[in-house]
Design a protein around this motif. Structure first.
Motif, PDB file in Angstrom:
ATOM      1  N   ARG A 190       0.837  -1.211   0.000  1.00  0.00           N
ATOM      2  CA  ARG A 190       0.000   0.000   0.000  1.00  0.00           C
ATOM      3  C   ARG A 190       0.866   1.252   0.000  1.00  0.00           C
ATOM      4  NH1 ARG A 190      -3.307  -2.761   3.910  1.00  0.00           N
ATOM      5  NH2 ARG A 190      -2.365  -1.475   5.559  1.00  0.00           N
ATOM      6  N   TYR A 191       1.945   1.221   0.791  1.00  0.00           N
ATOM      7  CA  TYR A 191       2.838   2.372   0.829  1.00  0.00           C
ATOM      8  C   TYR A 191       3.514   2.579  -0.526  1.00  0.00           C
ATOM      9  CZ  TYR A 191       6.553   5.574   2.098  1.00  0.00           C
ATOM     10  OH  TYR A 191       7.397   6.656   2.131  1.00  0.00           O
ATOM     11  N   ARG A 194       1.096   4.338  -2.788  1.00  0.00           N
ATOM     12  CA  ARG A 194       0.960   5.759  -2.438  1.00  0.00           C
ATOM     13  C   ARG A 194       2.180   6.544  -2.912  1.00  0.00           C
ATOM     14  NH1 ARG A 194      -0.766   3.687   2.595  1.00  0.00           N
ATOM     15  NH2 ARG A 194       1.165   4.373   3.615  1.00  0.00           N
ATOM     16  N   ARG A 198       2.330   9.596  -5.656  1.00  0.00           N
ATOM     17  CA  ARG A 198       2.942  10.895  -5.346  1.00  0.00           C
ATOM     18  C   ARG A 198       3.993  11.276  -6.383  1.00  0.00           C
ATOM     19  NH1 ARG A 198       7.548  11.808  -2.909  1.00  0.00           N
ATOM     20  NH2 ARG A 198       7.688   9.699  -2.054  1.00  0.00           N
TER      21      ARG A 198
END
Length: 376
Positions: A190-191, A194, A198
């Motif tokens: 998930r990180y 993200r 970004r």
């Protein structure tokens, strides 16, 4: 063709092939822990920080690390040449310029990018597997608008993030047959997503590449991924030297070793790093990684030194701790793992993780300078 002979004193002749993370350390340890003549053979006269090559490709400057400087005062003889064959019967290796005899051989040839598993990769794709590859990619990026990075393993993840952060004007697409960071925990994945969002990295999951051409990628479903530049990180192979020499190898050409990192077919040969098929007593095969190469170098040479003194060497024991992933220069991801490399839910992210990863990478050079430091 002439035969080269080591110049240092001693009786046994130990030749180490390959001056990567495992080979350089092994040569220095062999000179320190045994009375043998130690010769290190490498195709280049520089040590390459392979774990930083995605940074070089993105335009950053890496430190210059001459092998002669790293070996100064150790008693190791350096031969800068390429090994073309190994003859275990005569115990000689053939170089492009001569031959070199050995009593004991440390096989640390590393790995290289797999350029032949998919049509067009060799002709149209870049890699970040060697310094020359990374430099060519850096040059090509000056004319690129869209870059497709193929491979969702850690090399591909790091390359995509680094290129996107360093070149925000580029469109970076990460293409993988599965999901990025498939071996990571759900929290870590998930990180990753993200972070890619970004940085503006477009992710194409479950996309199987069937060919590469001058205009990008062709996929198994008939679709295409247009790209000016393709970066191939989907798989690595080892040189065929061991197979051609008649050493026992696995299906990937890696030397099969016992629990002391000794070839099961040729007891005068040790194999370490990426080119060795190393299994723990529980059957787990160790992955290609710096985290594997450094402790295998220590354990293999310690076992060799013990044998040369008439002692019974201890078996190799190894447990994983974490996987360290850079996501550009300002962010990172540390995945903590169990001893068998399976992911825990515990992760470290962001700037602190980036500093952690940088400390680990700097630590590898500290280890190469002082290879008796504890690792693993």
């Amino acid at each position: 063709m002439t035969e080269q002979t080591p110049t240092s004193g001693g009786n046994d002749r130990i030749v180490v092939i390959g001056a990567g993370y495992a080979g350089l350390a092994a040569a220095k340890l062999a000179a320190k822990w045994t009375d043998a003549e130690v010769t290190l053979v490498n195709a280049r006269d520089r040590f390459v920080e392979r774990v930083r090559l995605h940074q070089l490709a993105a335009g950053q400057v890496l430190r210059d690390l001459p092998l002669a400087d790293l070996l100064r005062g150790t008693g190791v003889d350096l031969v800068v040449d390429r090994v073309t064959a190994i003859d275990p019967q005569t115990r000689k290796i053939t170089l492009t310029d001569g031959t070199l005899g050995y009593d004991r051989l440390v096989y640390a040839v590393g790995s290289h990018a797999d350029l032949d598993s998919v049509p067009g990769v060799r002709e149209h794709a870049h890699t970040v597997a060697t310094r020359e590859d990374a430099e060519r990619l850096r040059t090509d990026l000056a004319q690129a608008r869209t870059v497709a990075v193929v491979g969702g393993g850690l090399t591909g993840v790091e390359a995509a993030a680094e290129l996107a952060e360093s070149h925000p004007e580029l469109t970076v697409v990460l293409v993988t047959g599965g999901v990025p960071g498939a071996a990571l925990s759900e929290k870590a994945r998930r990180y990753l997503h993200r972070t890619f969002a970004r940085l503006g990295v477009e992710v194409r999951e479950n996309a199987h590449v069937t060919s590469v051409d001058a205009e990008g990628l062709r996929l198994a479903d008939g679709g295409r991924v247009p790209a000016d530049t393709v970066v191939w990180t989907a798989g690595f192979r080892v040189p065929e030297l061991a197979r051609e020499a008649g050493f026992a190898v696995d299906h990937n050409g890696r030397v099969v070793v016992d629990q002391t990192l000794t070839s099961v077919s040729h007891p005068e040969v040790l194999a370490i790093g990426d080119a060795a098929a190393i299994r723990r007593p529980d059957g787990l095969e160790l992955r290609m990684a710096c985290a594997t190469g450094l402790p295998t170098a220590q354990r293999a040479v310690r076992a060799l030194a013990d044998r040369m003194r008439g002692l019974e060497p201890k078996p190799f024991r190894f447990s994983y701790i974490n996987q360290c992933i850079s996501l550009g220069r300002r962010h990172g991801l540390i995945q903590f793992v169990r001893g068998d490399d399976s992911p825990r839910e515990a992760v470290l992210t962001g700037r602190l993780a980036a500093r952690y990863k940088e400390a680990v990478v700097r630590g590898t050079i500290l280890f190469e300078r002082h290879p008796t430091l504890p690792v693993g």
